[in-house]
Design a protein around this motif. Sequence first.
Motif, PDB file in Angstrom:
ATOM      1  N   LEU A 116      48.050  44.959  65.942  1.00 56.71           N
ATOM      2  CA  LEU A 116      46.813  45.043  64.686  1.00 56.71           C
ATOM      3  C   LEU A 116      46.232  45.744  64.100  1.00 56.71           C
ATOM      4  N   LEU A 117      45.563  46.233  63.200  1.00 61.52           N
ATOM      5  CA  LEU A 117      44.872  47.353  63.743  1.00 61.52           C
ATOM      6  C   LEU A 117      43.983  47.295  62.239  1.00 61.52           C
ATOM      7  N   ASP A 118      42.979  46.329  62.182  1.00 57.83           N
ATOM      8  CA  ASP A 118      42.020  46.034  61.023  1.00 57.83           C
ATOM      9  C   ASP A 118      42.551  45.748  59.732  1.00 57.83           C
ATOM     10  N   PRO A 119      43.523  44.564  60.366  1.00 62.35           N
ATOM     11  CA  PRO A 119      44.694  43.839  59.644  1.00 62.35           C
ATOM     12  C   PRO A 119      43.850  43.420  57.955  1.00 62.35           C
ATOM     13  N   THR A 120      44.439  43.294  57.181  1.00 60.56           N
ATOM     14  CA  THR A 120      44.096  42.482  55.894  1.00 60.56           C
ATOM     15  C   THR A 120      44.130  41.060  56.614  1.00 60.56           C
ATOM     16  N   HIS A 121      43.447  40.102  55.929  1.00 62.33           N
ATOM     17  CA  HIS A 121      43.748  38.406  56.283  1.00 62.33           C
ATOM     18  C   HIS A 121      43.670  37.563  54.296  1.00 62.33           C
ATOM     19  N   PRO A 122      44.336  36.788  53.985  1.00 62.57           N
ATOM     20  CA  PRO A 122      44.631  36.069  53.426  1.00 62.57           C
ATOM     21  C   PRO A 122      43.434  35.892  53.019  1.00 62.57           C
ATOM     22  N   GLN A 123      42.394  35.546  53.700  1.00 57.52           N
ATOM     23  CA  GLN A 123      41.532  34.920  52.952  1.00 57.52           C
ATOM     24  C   GLN A 123      40.114  36.105  52.967  1.00 57.52           C
ATOM     25  N   LEU A 124      40.073  37.398  53.309  1.00 57.53           N
ATOM     26  CA  LEU A 124      38.968  38.628  53.263  1.00 57.53           C
ATOM     27  C   LEU A 124      40.250  38.841  51.985  1.00 57.53           C
ATOM     28  N   GLU A 125      41.143  38.375  51.316  1.00 56.94           N
ATOM     29  CA  GLU A 125      41.532  39.207  49.830  1.00 56.94           C
ATOM     30  C   GLU A 125      41.300  38.602  49.662  1.00 56.94           C
ATOM     31  N   ASP A 126      40.674  37.034  49.422  1.00 55.15           N
ATOM     32  CA  ASP A 126      40.600  36.257  48.268  1.00 55.15           C
ATOM     33  C   ASP A 126      38.798  36.067  48.478  1.00 55.15           C
ATOM     34  N   ASN A 127      38.056  36.357  49.073  1.00 53.01           N
ATOM     35  CA  ASN A 127      36.738  36.491  49.115  1.00 53.01           C
ATOM     36  C   ASN A 127      35.677  37.547  49.186  1.00 53.01           C
ATOM     37  N   GLU A 128      35.973  38.187  49.917  1.00 56.72           N
ATOM     38  CA  GLU A 128      35.430  39.655  50.940  1.00 56.72           C
ATOM     39  C   GLU A 128      35.855  40.651  49.577  1.00 56.72           C
ATOM     40  N   GLN A 129      36.964  40.898  49.686  1.00 55.32           N
ATOM     41  CA  GLN A 129      37.586  41.775  49.234  1.00 55.32           C
ATOM     42  C   GLN A 129      38.263  41.888  47.520  1.00 55.32           C
ATOM     43  N   LYS A 130      38.400  40.623  46.911  1.00 54.80           N
ATOM     44  CA  LYS A 130      38.805  40.056  45.978  1.00 54.80           C
ATOM     45  C   LYS A 130      38.353  40.955  44.431  1.00 54.80           C
ATOM     46  N   LEU A 131      37.013  41.934  44.100  1.00 56.74           N
ATOM     47  CA  LEU A 131      36.105  42.543  43.311  1.00 56.74           C
ATOM     48  C   LEU A 131      37.160  44.012  43.757  1.00 56.74           C
ATOM     49  N   TYR A 132      37.075  44.661  45.442  1.00 54.33           N
ATOM     50  CA  TYR A 132      36.885  45.797  45.289  1.00 54.33           C
ATOM     51  C   TYR A 132      39.138  45.682  45.532  1.00 54.33           C
ATOM     52  N   ASP A 133      39.680  44.884  45.337  1.00 53.88           N
ATOM     53  CA  ASP A 133      41.062  44.748  45.590  1.00 53.88           C
ATOM     54  C   ASP A 133      41.652  45.136  43.832  1.00 53.88           C
ATOM     55  N   LYS A 134      40.822  44.251  42.773  1.00 52.94           N
ATOM     56  CA  LYS A 134      40.972  44.759  41.146  1.00 52.94           C
ATOM     57  C   LYS A 134      40.990  46.023  40.869  1.00 52.94           C
ATOM     58  N   LEU A 135      39.939  46.674  41.988  1.00 50.68           N
ATOM     59  CA  LEU A 135      39.606  47.786  41.031  1.00 50.68           C
ATOM     60  C   LEU A 135      40.647  49.005  41.631  1.00 50.68           C
ATOM     61  N   LEU A 136      41.497  48.405  42.950  1.00 52.05           N
ATOM     62  CA  LEU A 136      41.813  49.480  43.448  1.00 52.05           C
ATOM     63  C   LEU A 136      44.153  49.588  42.718  1.00 52.05           C
ATOM     64  N   TYR A 137      44.139  48.307  41.931  1.00 51.91           N
ATOM     65  CA  TYR A 137      44.720  47.522  41.439  1.00 51.91           C
ATOM     66  C   TYR A 137      45.111  48.197  39.746  1.00 51.91           C
ATOM     67  N   GLN A 138      44.076  48.171  39.499  1.00 51.25           N
ATOM     68  CA  GLN A 138      43.791  49.339  38.582  1.00 51.25           C
ATOM     69  C   GLN A 138      43.761  50.652  38.709  1.00 51.25           C
ATOM     70  N   TYR A 139      42.663  50.827  39.312  1.00 46.97           N
ATOM     71  CA  TYR A 139      43.584  52.769  39.851  1.00 46.97           C
ATOM     72  C   TYR A 139      45.139  52.862  39.662  1.00 46.97           C
ATOM     73  N   ALA A 140      45.456  51.894  40.338  1.00 44.22           N
ATOM     74  CA  ALA A 140      47.566  52.116  40.951  1.00 44.22           C
ATOM     75  C   ALA A 140      47.911  52.261  39.164  1.00 44.22           C
ATOM     76  N   LEU A 141      47.892  51.302  38.810  1.00 46.66           N
ATOM     77  CA  LEU A 141      48.264  50.248  37.290  1.00 46.66           C
ATOM     78  C   LEU A 141      48.122  52.017  36.467  1.00 46.66           C
ATOM     79  N   LEU A 142      46.890  53.250  36.561  1.00 39.98           N
ATOM     80  CA  LEU A 142      46.668  53.816  36.414  1.00 39.98           C
ATOM     81  C   LEU A 142      47.468  55.674  36.215  1.00 39.98           C
ATOM     82  N   MET A 143      47.841  55.909  37.885  1.00 39.89           N
ATOM     83  CA  MET A 143      48.593  56.556  38.794  1.00 39.89           C
ATOM     84  C   MET A 143      49.611  56.811  37.916  1.00 39.89           C
TER      85      MET A 143
END
Length: 289
Positions: A116-143
């Motif tokens: 596994l190369l720098d894998p995502t993780h459930p707790q990482l997504e729910d905590n540290e990356q939550k805001l970052y992920d929301k921004l990326l999701y909005q970018y994907a919606l925009l595209m």
Amino acid sequence: MFVTGELGTYHVKIMGEGKVTILLECGMMHTLHQWQYLQKELSQYAKVIAYDRLGYGKSGKWTSERSAEQQAFECYDLLMTLNISSPLVVVGHSLGAYVTYQLNHLFPNRVQSMILLDPTHPQLEDNEQKLYDKLLYQYALLMKRANQLKITNILPSQLISKMFKQHTEERFEMLRALKSLKHWKTVVSEWKNLYYSNKGIGEALKKQIDIPLLVLTASKQSGLSFGKKNQAELLQRVEDYHQQYARMSLKGSHKTIQGYTHSSIYGNNKDTAKNISQLIRDQIDLFIK
């Protein structure tokens, strides 16, 4: 080449021969082109398979939402269609690690080793990356919306191409993805299904496994953290999450790769690919004699 299984048509690239088969599982938004350097390095001693997941690159469209579990079923569909009989090693990057882990969870005894190369993780997504992920999701919606309105078609290809630092072939792949409605539909679906993917991996991580597992962490973590102290704290938490993966295997190990980012850890040029390839080969040599 293209192969058609029960669940869809897959664009596949196979290189090399050897006593093991290595399957490369892309991260989110990536095509098999992601692995061009690493696949070439690994093909010197093994059969190496890279493919576009359904909805990405030249593979066909998907009919079921893009959860990691569904994509693992499709990955198995591909393996069955290719009739792989040699020992199988699966390498997954980022969200591709979810697909890799679910593949082993859903089809035990099919995978001989995971990396596994720098894998995502459930707790990482729910905590540290939550805001970052929301921004990326909005970018994907925009595209996605921009492609539905065909706004990206009027953007000058030469101007966009110059924005990318990659080589000419890589620029072409990124440009094609940028202007692909199919691509952005897939990205949005993966983001929408991330909750279910996190939940599925969380359940899978409760079960001990007995195959060799290597987890590699990039020392330069991305996300919304500023300053050396915050970045160091983020890395520590990511390492803790990644070590959880390693602990779930009776033959698990973890290593942080100094100087690597989330993008370079999959071998994004000849030098990084050579280094990562050697780590993968060392891991395989532990159980393949």
